[in-house]
Design an enzyme around this catalytic site. Structure first.
Site, PDB file in Angstrom:
ATOM      1  N   SER A   4     -13.235 -77.376 -63.459  1.00 56.19           N
ATOM      2  CA  SER A   4     -13.796 -76.979 -61.801  1.00 56.19           C
ATOM      3  C   SER A   4     -14.586 -78.127 -61.269  1.00 56.19           C
ATOM      4  O   SER A   4     -15.448 -78.628 -61.873  1.00 56.19           O
ATOM      5  CB  SER A   4     -14.274 -75.493 -61.750  1.00 56.19           C
ATOM      6  OG  SER A   4     -14.839 -75.425 -60.761  1.00 56.19           O
TER       7      SER A   4
ATOM      8  N   TYR B 236     -20.652 -69.991 -64.557  1.00 62.63           N
ATOM      9  CA  TYR B 236     -19.506 -70.751 -64.711  1.00 62.63           C
ATOM     10  C   TYR B 236     -19.405 -72.340 -64.582  1.00 62.63           C
ATOM     11  O   TYR B 236     -18.783 -72.725 -65.399  1.00 62.63           O
ATOM     12  CB  TYR B 236     -18.665 -70.321 -63.316  1.00 62.63           C
ATOM     13  CG  TYR B 236     -17.267 -70.663 -63.083  1.00 62.63           C
ATOM     14  CD1 TYR B 236     -16.141 -70.286 -63.971  1.00 62.63           C
ATOM     15  CD2 TYR B 236     -16.931 -71.652 -62.005  1.00 62.63           C
ATOM     16  CE1 TYR B 236     -15.013 -70.769 -63.910  1.00 62.63           C
ATOM     17  CE2 TYR B 236     -15.587 -72.095 -61.869  1.00 62.63           C
ATOM     18  CZ  TYR B 236     -14.550 -71.660 -62.592  1.00 62.63           C
ATOM     19  OH  TYR B 236     -13.402 -72.186 -62.479  1.00 62.63           O
TER      20      TYR B 236
HETATM   21  P1  NAP Z   1      -6.822 -65.790 -63.134  1.00 58.99           P
HETATM   22  O1  NAP Z   1      -5.959 -65.536 -62.394  1.00 58.99           O
HETATM   23  O2  NAP Z   1      -8.154 -65.044 -63.352  1.00 58.99           O
HETATM   24  O3  NAP Z   1      -6.097 -66.230 -64.753  1.00 58.99           O
HETATM   25  C1  NAP Z   1      -6.971 -66.238 -65.855  1.00 58.99           C
HETATM   26  C2  NAP Z   1      -6.081 -66.070 -67.133  1.00 58.99           C
HETATM   27  O4  NAP Z   1      -7.170 -66.170 -68.197  1.00 58.99           O
HETATM   28  C3  NAP Z   1      -5.497 -64.642 -67.179  1.00 58.99           C
HETATM   29  O5  NAP Z   1      -4.287 -65.002 -67.681  1.00 58.99           O
HETATM   30  C4  NAP Z   1      -6.396 -63.984 -68.081  1.00 58.99           C
HETATM   31  O6  NAP Z   1      -5.571 -63.002 -68.835  1.00 58.99           O
HETATM   32  C5  NAP Z   1      -6.879 -65.072 -68.981  1.00 58.99           C
HETATM   33  N1  NAP Z   1      -8.172 -64.713 -69.789  1.00 58.99           N
HETATM   34  C6  NAP Z   1      -9.285 -64.314 -69.252  1.00 58.99           C
HETATM   35  N2  NAP Z   1     -10.197 -63.910 -70.368  1.00 58.99           N
HETATM   36  C7  NAP Z   1      -9.299 -63.959 -71.484  1.00 58.99           C
HETATM   37  C8  NAP Z   1      -9.700 -63.658 -72.822  1.00 58.99           C
HETATM   38  N3  NAP Z   1     -10.765 -63.006 -73.162  1.00 58.99           N
HETATM   39  N4  NAP Z   1      -8.766 -63.529 -73.655  1.00 58.99           N
HETATM   40  C9  NAP Z   1      -7.315 -64.058 -73.406  1.00 58.99           C
HETATM   41  N5  NAP Z   1      -7.034 -64.584 -72.142  1.00 58.99           N
HETATM   42  C10 NAP Z   1      -8.110 -64.328 -71.207  1.00 58.99           C
HETATM   43  O7  NAP Z   1      -7.298 -67.263 -63.056  1.00 58.99           O
HETATM   44  P2  NAP Z   1      -6.807 -68.902 -62.505  1.00 58.99           P
HETATM   45  O8  NAP Z   1      -7.251 -69.086 -61.024  1.00 58.99           O
HETATM   46  O9  NAP Z   1      -5.356 -68.807 -62.799  1.00 58.99           O
HETATM   47  O10 NAP Z   1      -7.673 -69.628 -63.528  1.00 58.99           O
HETATM   48  C11 NAP Z   1      -6.962 -70.699 -64.507  1.00 58.99           C
HETATM   49  C12 NAP Z   1      -7.933 -71.687 -64.845  1.00 58.99           C
HETATM   50  O11 NAP Z   1      -8.130 -72.374 -63.603  1.00 58.99           O
HETATM   51  C13 NAP Z   1      -9.390 -71.138 -65.212  1.00 58.99           C
HETATM   52  O12 NAP Z   1      -9.929 -71.877 -66.321  1.00 58.99           O
HETATM   53  C14 NAP Z   1     -10.236 -71.307 -64.098  1.00 58.99           C
HETATM   54  O13 NAP Z   1     -11.428 -71.419 -64.483  1.00 58.99           O
HETATM   55  C15 NAP Z   1      -9.443 -72.647 -63.493  1.00 58.99           C
HETATM   56  N6  NAP Z   1      -9.884 -72.875 -61.978  1.00 58.99           N
HETATM   57  C16 NAP Z   1      -9.362 -71.869 -61.170  1.00 58.99           C
HETATM   58  C17 NAP Z   1      -9.610 -72.193 -59.517  1.00 58.99           C
HETATM   59  C18 NAP Z   1      -8.838 -71.559 -58.653  1.00 58.99           C
HETATM   60  O14 NAP Z   1      -9.490 -71.620 -57.561  1.00 58.99           O
HETATM   61  N7  NAP Z   1      -8.061 -70.497 -59.116  1.00 58.99           N
HETATM   62  C19 NAP Z   1     -10.339 -73.390 -59.229  1.00 58.99           C
HETATM   63  C20 NAP Z   1     -10.883 -74.092 -60.346  1.00 58.99           C
HETATM   64  C21 NAP Z   1     -10.286 -74.012 -61.587  1.00 58.99           C
HETATM   65  P3  NAP Z   1      -5.813 -61.603 -69.457  1.00 58.99           P
HETATM   66  O15 NAP Z   1      -6.789 -61.115 -68.465  1.00 58.99           O
HETATM   67  O16 NAP Z   1      -4.557 -60.988 -69.359  1.00 58.99           O
HETATM   68  O17 NAP Z   1      -6.563 -61.627 -70.877  1.00 58.99           O
END
Ligand code: NAP
Length: 240
Positions: free
Chosen positions: A142, A155
């Site tokens: 990020s 974070y």
């Molecule tokens: P999201 O919709 O919240 O999805 C997060 C995923 O991680 C879910 O599939 C969740 O699955 C899994 N997860 C979380 N804790 C877990 C655990 N203890 N064990 C197994 N799985 C776990 O988030 P996203 O936005 O798609 O983010 C994906 C990545 O992109 C992350 O690393 C985030 O930091 C990064 N990112 C996102 C953004 C943004 O704007 N969205 C920006 C920069 C970076 P379960 O809850 O089913 O376990």
């Protein structure tokens, strides 16, 4: 059944960026191994993978269960003897708060999921990645990892540590066929972003499906760069 093409492991495959990446990787010919805790979410991703003509193996687990990560590597070894692509995507946001008020339990979860689980997965998967003809690893970071912002400290520091882990592993893999890189997707229309910025109009944001082609490209054998951070928005500009 015919032998699958490349084998890809996707963490955080139950929704968001991980789901879109899994579907796009499957459409590009990978058998996808889907990791997350929510079985219903994994099943929905499985449906989308099948609709795209692909196949998936579902692995419901909590990334905080570190011994399960050891077993995962052993299972992949027994079944395929290698891993071609590892999309290290799962992450948690914690809570946006002053560092002085950061809940100790949330801090532990940030460290466990965003950092330790990835280090444990590398420990478990490294021999499998080296056994591939072109092992590819992509960690998701990020902007705040390099540009800290007030209230994003928990974070931000977890992603800074993750980038350090990724670059260390990239350096260690330089003389092998494995390539290790970092993706910064930027603000993306997902559940995590909605939690971080509840007042934002999500329609203005790129979707996970917009970002998925870059993920497929960075996990392909043709992607030769190593130890690079790619920002989705900068990648998109020349193409668009
Ligand atoms: P999201 O919709 O919240 O999805 C997060 C995923 O991680 C879910 O599939 C969740 O699955 C899994 N997860 C979380 N804790 C877990 C655990 N203890 N064990 C197994 N799985 C776990 O988030 P996203 O936005 O798609 O983010 C994906 C990545 O992109 C992350 O690393 C985030 O930091 C990064 N990112 C996102 C953004 C943004 O704007 N969205 C920006 C920069 C970076 P379960 O809850 O089913 O376990």
């Amino acid at each position: 059944m015919a032998e699958p093409g490349r084998i890809a492991l996707v963490t955080g495959a139950s929704r968001g960026i991980g789901r879109a990446a899994a579907v796009a990787l499957a459409a590009a010919g990978h058998h996808v191994v889907l990791v997350a805790r929510t079985v219903g979410g994994l099943e929905e991703t499985d449906d989308l993978v099948r609709a795209a003509g692909g196949s998936a193996t579902l692995v419901p687990l909590d990334l905080k269960d570190f011994t399960a990560l050891d077993r995962l590597g052993a299972s992949l070894f027994e079944r395929w003897g290698r891993l071609d692509a590892f999309f290290a995507n799962a992450g948690v946001l914690g809570a946006l708060s002053p560092l002085a008020h950061l809940d100790p339990k949330l801090l532990d979860e940030l460290v466990a999921v965003n950092i330790t689980a990835n280090a444990r997965l590398i420990r478990s998967l490294d021999p499998l990645l080296r056994a591939s003809e072109a092992g590819r690893v992509l960690f998701v970071s990020s902007s705040v990892a390099r540009k800290p912002r007030a209230f994003w400290g928990g974070y931000a520091m977890s992603k800074a540590a993750l980038e350090s882990l990724a670059l260390t592993y990239a350096a260690e893999c330089a003389a092998t066929g494995v390539r290790v890189n970092i993706l910064n997707p930027g603000a993306t229309h997902t559940a995590m972003r909605a939690r971080a910025m509840p007042g934002e109009d999500p329609v203005t944001l790129p979707t996970p499906e917009d970002i998925a082609p870059l993920i497929v490209e960075m996990l392909s054998p043709e992607w030769e760069k190593n130890g690079e951070l790619v920002n989705y928005r900068e990648w998109k500009l020349p193409a668009g």
